[in-house]
Scaffold this motif. Structure first.
Motif, short mmCIF file in Angstrom:
data_model
loop_
_atom_site.label_atom_id
_atom_site.label_comp_id
_atom_site.label_asym_id
_atom_site.label_seq_id
_atom_site.Cartn_x
_atom_site.Cartn_y
_atom_site.Cartn_z
N ASN A 29 -10.12 -10.04 -11.62
CA ASN A 29 -9.08 -10.85 -11.01
C ASN A 29 -8.90 -10.41 -9.56
N SER A 30 -8.15 -11.19 -8.81
CA SER A 30 -8.05 -10.97 -7.37
C SER A 30 -6.90 -10.04 -6.98
N GLY A 31 -6.07 -9.64 -7.92
CA GLY A 31 -4.92 -8.80 -7.59
C GLY A 31 -5.16 -7.34 -7.86
N LEU A 32 -4.22 -6.71 -8.56
CA LEU A 32 -4.35 -5.30 -8.93
C LEU A 32 -5.05 -5.18 -10.28
N ILE A 33 -5.98 -4.25 -10.37
CA ILE A 33 -6.60 -3.88 -11.64
C ILE A 33 -6.02 -2.53 -12.04
N VAL A 34 -5.49 -2.43 -13.25
CA VAL A 34 -4.92 -1.17 -13.75
C VAL A 34 -5.86 -0.61 -14.80
N ASP A 35 -6.49 0.51 -14.48
CA ASP A 35 -7.45 1.16 -15.38
C ASP A 35 -6.69 2.16 -16.25
N CYS A 36 -6.73 1.92 -17.56
CA CYS A 36 -6.02 2.79 -18.50
C CYS A 36 -6.93 3.84 -19.15
N ARG A 48 0.83 -1.20 0.00
CA ARG A 48 0.00 0.00 0.00
C ARG A 48 0.87 1.25 0.00
N SER A 49 1.89 1.25 0.85
CA SER A 49 2.78 2.41 0.95
C SER A 49 3.54 2.62 -0.35
N ARG A 50 3.98 1.51 -0.94
CA ARG A 50 4.75 1.64 -2.17
C ARG A 50 3.89 2.21 -3.30
N LEU A 51 2.68 1.71 -3.42
CA LEU A 51 1.79 2.22 -4.46
C LEU A 51 1.50 3.71 -4.25
N ALA A 52 1.23 4.08 -3.01
CA ALA A 52 0.95 5.49 -2.72
C ALA A 52 2.15 6.37 -3.05
N ARG A 53 3.33 5.84 -2.84
CA ARG A 53 4.55 6.61 -3.07
C ARG A 53 4.91 6.71 -4.54
N GLU A 54 4.71 5.63 -5.30
CA GLU A 54 5.24 5.57 -6.66
C GLU A 54 4.23 5.86 -7.76
N ILE A 55 2.95 5.79 -7.45
CA ILE A 55 1.93 5.99 -8.49
C ILE A 55 1.55 7.47 -8.56
N ASP A 56 1.68 8.04 -9.73
CA ASP A 56 1.32 9.44 -9.94
C ASP A 56 -0.19 9.60 -10.13
N GLY A 57 -0.84 8.53 -10.59
CA GLY A 57 -2.28 8.56 -10.78
C GLY A 57 -3.00 8.33 -9.46
N GLU A 58 -4.00 7.47 -9.47
CA GLU A 58 -4.80 7.24 -8.27
C GLU A 58 -4.69 5.77 -7.86
N VAL A 59 -4.68 5.55 -6.55
CA VAL A 59 -4.68 4.21 -5.99
C VAL A 59 -5.95 4.09 -5.14
N ARG A 60 -6.81 3.15 -5.49
CA ARG A 60 -8.08 2.96 -4.78
C ARG A 60 -8.04 1.60 -4.07
N PRO A 64 -11.06 -7.43 -6.43
CA PRO A 64 -9.61 -7.22 -6.53
C PRO A 64 -9.02 -6.71 -5.23
N ALA A 65 -7.71 -6.81 -5.11
CA ALA A 65 -7.02 -6.31 -3.92
C ALA A 65 -6.87 -4.81 -3.97
N GLY A 66 -6.83 -4.26 -5.16
CA GLY A 66 -6.68 -2.81 -5.30
C GLY A 66 -6.84 -2.39 -6.74
N VAL A 67 -7.03 -1.09 -6.93
CA VAL A 67 -7.22 -0.52 -8.26
C VAL A 67 -6.23 0.61 -8.44
N VAL A 68 -5.52 0.59 -9.56
CA VAL A 68 -4.62 1.68 -9.93
C VAL A 68 -5.17 2.35 -11.19
N ILE A 69 -5.43 3.63 -11.09
CA ILE A 69 -5.85 4.40 -12.26
C ILE A 69 -4.61 5.09 -12.79
N ALA A 70 -4.01 4.46 -13.79
CA ALA A 70 -2.69 4.88 -14.27
C ALA A 70 -2.76 6.21 -15.00
N LYS A 71 -1.83 7.08 -14.68
CA LYS A 71 -1.75 8.39 -15.34
C LYS A 71 -0.67 8.42 -16.41
#
Length: 977
Positions: free
Chosen positions: A80-87, A7-19, A39-46
């Motif tokens: 899926n059960s892991g990370l979903i990356v929304d493009c 969680r910390s890594r995603l918050a630190r390294e993702i410029d988009g949104e982490v849900r 899913p375990a989490g969602v990344v809205i990639a920027k």
């Protein structure tokens, strides 16, 4: 749940949104399939860096990663059960465009319709015209190897992609394409070339020889005679299991001829249409598309399609084939002649009756042909509009067989359906032998899940018999992947597994798709798992038209099948908030999914009353567009009212909600205090103080209550010119107290046209009210009281056949919509059938030759913005027809979604910015471009307010337009028009 380190890594390294909250993850747990996996989490990639960071974090955490575009996959590819990356929100640009070379490089999240809108000025398009073009992304189409209705001419996505850049599972960047200059790990390339050479004979023997084959991996692209070998084609159709695309080079085609024509071939039996497919394809059309009687019947009940059907359906055909040609005008005339001759040679003709009843309806009008095309594209979702517990289920729908076997295959499969006590619904691509068929099943029942498995086994065995493909368009996902061994044989399946291992040895990229798949009937992976249940609410509205708990509220919510039509960015109205935010939370689908998950206990205790649910509903502007434009008729406006009602019953209502709701009751007091409101609008400090107390945005001017408000006693003081008939003028709260000039204008127009205008009286001093303000606040019980009072007063006039005419769309149309669920019964239905907007009445009278009003010729243009409820009710054509009666007035509609004001929505401090952005999408810029002397016409009180605040222009109600034209005519003594 993700570990804190991840969680910390995603918050630190993702410029988009982490849900990471349950509500956000729940919105990504489903696609348009029958499956649901949290899913375990969602990344809205920027950026592509975000994609790389998400991939690295998931690899470190040992989590799967799944890329997602529009989320419209029908086989479970994007869950899926892991990370979903929304493009789709940010990675949606054209990176390069070579017009002369007909090439473009795009990001994976660009939507097909958006891409083609940008290409159109250059005379180009990406020709894989899938039915979900308004929300399908190019990355998703590559993942599925999508086809489209014109694949007969243009091929599949694979035929139109040149190069793919992206990341392998270990983070290695790749560039796959033809020729030199590629970035391909040498060991991987060598292994794939060896596999292609080794399995060439088996591929030749086992791969189906039909165009619609998208199952498994495209290892046929690796055989030696497939040179030049392009590993990009191996990724196409791989469903994100081999690599992540970050840039896609596509081939473009010249825009098709505008001289397209359509022959609608009617058939007396379904088999007759299937037998005709091959000779009709032999005529060289661009497409041959099927609809059956079930789809025709369902479409008749959907307002947006009903009128279109009336224009081209003759009689009661069992099936129709839409045969399209796109050649030169002389060639198209010859094509249509040959089509008619072929149908005659097959023995069909209108009026022959029985087994020879049929023929061709020729469609030369391109607008009608486009509407028919939209209807066909919506086939899947029209099928899903059934309100019963059972729904057409997707699992064998993509089978493709050679045309010569089509009739026998459909007959045999129909027999299988009947043996399980169900029917199938058929539509789609007859030209390629790929017919979408969905048996009707209730997957909440174990017996229907078992039937699904048995039907799948039987269907795929038939497909093998006919040497067809079990996966012809929509891909494999969870629903078809487990059958690859039976369909291709063990050796090809082993080759597929070898490919997966070579690209993704730890199986992190979208696992469970294509290889190593779970059972397609594993209920634990489904939207309705074995323990599925639903809260039994005491609902405010009547939801009995649907099945399920909450008086049918459950069934109404479950109508959302995640088709994603609400994600369109242009055309129609829905979903206006999504068009601004591009956030899955703020689209009809996202709200419906959240409601279903909350009420089925998947989001924790009391989720319905939570702040997260309030946030989910906050940006719904209750435009009602979804009720008309959603192919399954999801009415989120009414659902929002229900949610607000349930929350209010549990937690009470705030000051702002009460101010909104009680406006009709305190209007007389507001008139006396109008000076204070005017002062607040002028003094920023007072506006800021008011925002702090009431939550009403300081930037927004408040409406002024008028001392010269409209009084019902004004009706009847003047008399019309003749005996055109009697009408009731239903004056709403907003026009009565804030813009009294509008009801006075309507009164003058109606009386000048010879109508006797009356009003309906109600016991007590307070005028009648539709209850709209109470509904906006979620006070359904209070709205019901207002509805009952109004219905009681209007019913005698309704029974006498007197038209009830209203001016404000949101109010008058409440009599036709919400009254039916507030006071269900014959009386409310009678009122709904007799209540009409001012422009509807004029259009009706004019068409009947009864509208007799002197009007002067008007020079100039009128720019018309339709209120959302006008559009949702399908009455904008009456607006156009009525304005067309004004001599010399050139009226044109502004192509706009919601104005953004939407009643109380535009006043909220927390929604003001989104309100303005909605207006700035198209409406406000169009008004600013209008010439100073042009008229701006908007029938909605909110719309006029937004236009005034955003542009300084005053918009007119259509009654004022008619009043001006007729007043001038009377002064000049001109004849009636």
């Amino acid at each position: 749940m993700l570990k804190e380190k991840t969680r910390s890594r995603l918050a630190r390294e993702i410029d988009g949104e982490v849900r990471l909250d349950a509500f956000s993850r729940g919105r990504y747990a489903t696609d348009a399939s029958i499956y649901q996996i949290m899913p375990a989490g969602v990344v809205i990639a920027k950026s592509t860096d975000d994609v790389a960071a998400a991939l690295d974090a998931s690899r470190e955490a040992g989590l799967p990663l799944t890329m997602r575009g529009g989320g419209t996959s029908q086989c479970g590819q994007t869950v899926n059960s892991g990370l979903i990356v929304d493009c789709s929100k940010h990675l949606n640009q054209i990176l390069e465009l070579d017009v002369e070379g007909r090439r473009a490089v795009v990001e994976p999240g660009i939507v097909l319709d958006d891409l083609n809108r940008q290409l159109k000025p250059h005379g180009l398009w990406f020709p894989v015209d899938v039915s979900t073009a308004s929300r399908a992304t190019i990355g998703g189409m590559v993942g599925n190897n999508s086809c489209g209705s014109h694949s007969l001419r243009y091929g599949t996505t694979r035929d139109n992609v040149e190069r793919i850049e992206g990341l392998l599972a270990d983070g290695t960047a790749f560039d796959f394409g033809p020729g030199s200059g590629n970035r391909v790990p040498e060991p991987l390339l060598r292994q794939m070339l060896d596999l292609g050479a080794r399995e060439a004979d088996e591929i030749e023997a086992r791969f189906p020889k039909v165009q619609r084959r998208v199952g498994g991996y495209n290892i046929d692209a690796l055989v030696p005679d497939a040179a030049p070998i392009n590993l990009a084609h191996l990724l196409i159709g791989s469903e994100g299991t081999l690599g992540l695309s970050t840039a896609i080079e596509i081939r473009l085609s010249p825009l098709p001829s505008k001289t397209r024509v359509l022959g609608v071939c009617h058939f007396p039996t379904f088999r007759a249409a299937m037998e005709a497919a091959k000779p009709l394809v032999g005529l060289g059309p661009t497409s041959v598309e099927l609809v059956d009687k079930t789809m025709i019947g369902l479409a008749r009940s959907i307002p947006i399609y009903a009128k279109t059907l009336e224009e081209f359906v003759r009689g009661q055909p069992a099936a129709m084939l839409f045969v399209e040609f796109a050649d030169t005008p002389p060639e198209n005339e010859e094509n249509m002649r040959r089509l008619a001759d072929t149908m005659a040679d097959l023995g069909y003709g209108f009026g022959k009756e029985g087994e020879q009843e049929g023929g061709v309806v020729e469609v030369w009008d391109m607008a009608l042909a486009a509407d028919i095309g939209e209807l066909r594209k919506a086939g899947l979702n029209i099928m899903m509009s059934m309100k019963e517990e059972g729904k057409p289920v997707s699992f064998v729908e993509d089978c493709a067989v050679p045309l010569e076997h089509l009739a026998d295959y459909t007959d045999r499969l129909t027999e299988v359906f009947h043996s399980h006590g169900t029917e199938g619904t058929w539509y789609a691509h007859a030209s390629e032998g790929c017919l979408h068929v969905r048996p009707v099943l209730n997957l909440k029942l174990d017996k229907d899940v078992r039937a699904m498995r048995e039907i799948a086994d039987a269907a795929f065995e038939m497909v093998r018999d006919y040497k067809g493909s079990h996966s012809g368009e929509h891909g494999d996902g969870i629903v078809r992947s487990e059958f690859h061994g039976k369909m291709f044989g063990p050796r090809i399946l082993a080759a597929f597994e070898e490919v997966k291992t070579a690209f993704d040895p730890d199986s992190r990229l979208n696992p469970g798709k294509i290889v190593h798949a779970p059972k397609m009937d594993d209920r634990s992976l489904m939207r309705y798992p074995p323990d599925y249940d639903f809260a039994d609410l005491e609902s405010g509205h009547d939801w009995s038209a649907w099945p399920g708990k909450g008086g049918g509220f459950q069934g109404a919510i479950e109508m959302c099948n995640n088709n994603g039509a609400c994600r369109k960015l242009q055309g129609g109205v829905m979903c206006p908030s999504y068009r601004v935010t591009r956030d899955e939370r703020d689209v009809t689908r996202g709200r419906a999914n959240t409601l279903r998950l909350a009420l089925s206990g998947r989001l924790g205790k009391d989720a319905l009353y939570s702040d997260e649910m309030a946030e989910t509903m906050k940006l719904c502007v209750s435009c009602k567009a979804c009720k008309r434009e959603c192919p399954t008729g999801v009415d989120m406006a009414k659902m929002k009212t229900e949610v607000l009602y349930q929350r209010g019953q549990k937690l009470g209502y705030g000051l702002r909600e009460r101010l909104i709701a009680e406006m009709p009751r305190y209007a007389r007091v507001a008139v006396a205090l109008r000076g204070l409101v005017a002062l607040r609008n002028k003094v920023p400090l007072l506006a800021a103080l008011g925002e702090r107390i009431t939550g009403l945005a300081r930037q927004r001017s408040l409406p002024g209550f008028r001392a010269d408000f409209f009084r019902d006693s004004e009706v009847g003081q003047a008399k019309g010119r003749g005996g055109a008939g009697k009408v009731v003028l239903f004056t709403d709260t907003f026009n009565r107290w804030m813009e009294p000039g509008i009801p006075r204008a309507a009164l003058r127009v109606l009386e000048r046209a010879g109508y006797e205008v009356i009003t309906a009286q109600s016991p007590g001093r307070r005028p009648l009210c539709c209850g709209r303000t109470y509904l906006a606040a979620g006070m359904i019980d209070r709205a019901r009281d207002e509805a009952r009072r109004t219905l009681t007063a209007l019913l005698p006039h309704v029974r006498a056949g007197t038209p009830i005419i209203g001016l404000e769309p949101s109010c008058l149309l409440t009599l036709r919509d919400e009254f039916l669920t507030l006071l269900p019964g014959a009386d409310a239905r009678a009122l709904s059938e007799n209540a009409m907007l001012f422009e509807e009445f004029i259009a009706r009278e004019a068409r009947a030759g009864r509208f007799d009003l002197p009007m002067t010729a008007s020079a100039g243009a009128a720019h018309v913005h339709g209120h959302c409820h006008q559009k949702a009710a399908g009455v904008m054509s009456d607006m156009d027809h009525s304005l067309g009666l004004v001599p010399g007035l050139e009226a044109a509609s502004i192509e706009s979604s919601c104005c953004g004001m939407a009643g109380a929505f535009g006043y909220g401090a927390e929604t003001y910015d989104v309100s303005v952005k909605m207006g700035e999408l198209s409406l406000l810029p169009a008004v600013r471009k209008a010439a100073p002397d042009d008229l701006i016409v908007a029938n909605g009180t909110s719309c006029r307010h937004q236009i005034a605040d955003g542009t300084g222009r005053r918009a007119l109600h259509i009654a004022e337009v008619f009043d001006r034209a007729s007043e001038n005519a009377l002064e000049r003594g001109q004849d009636s028009v």
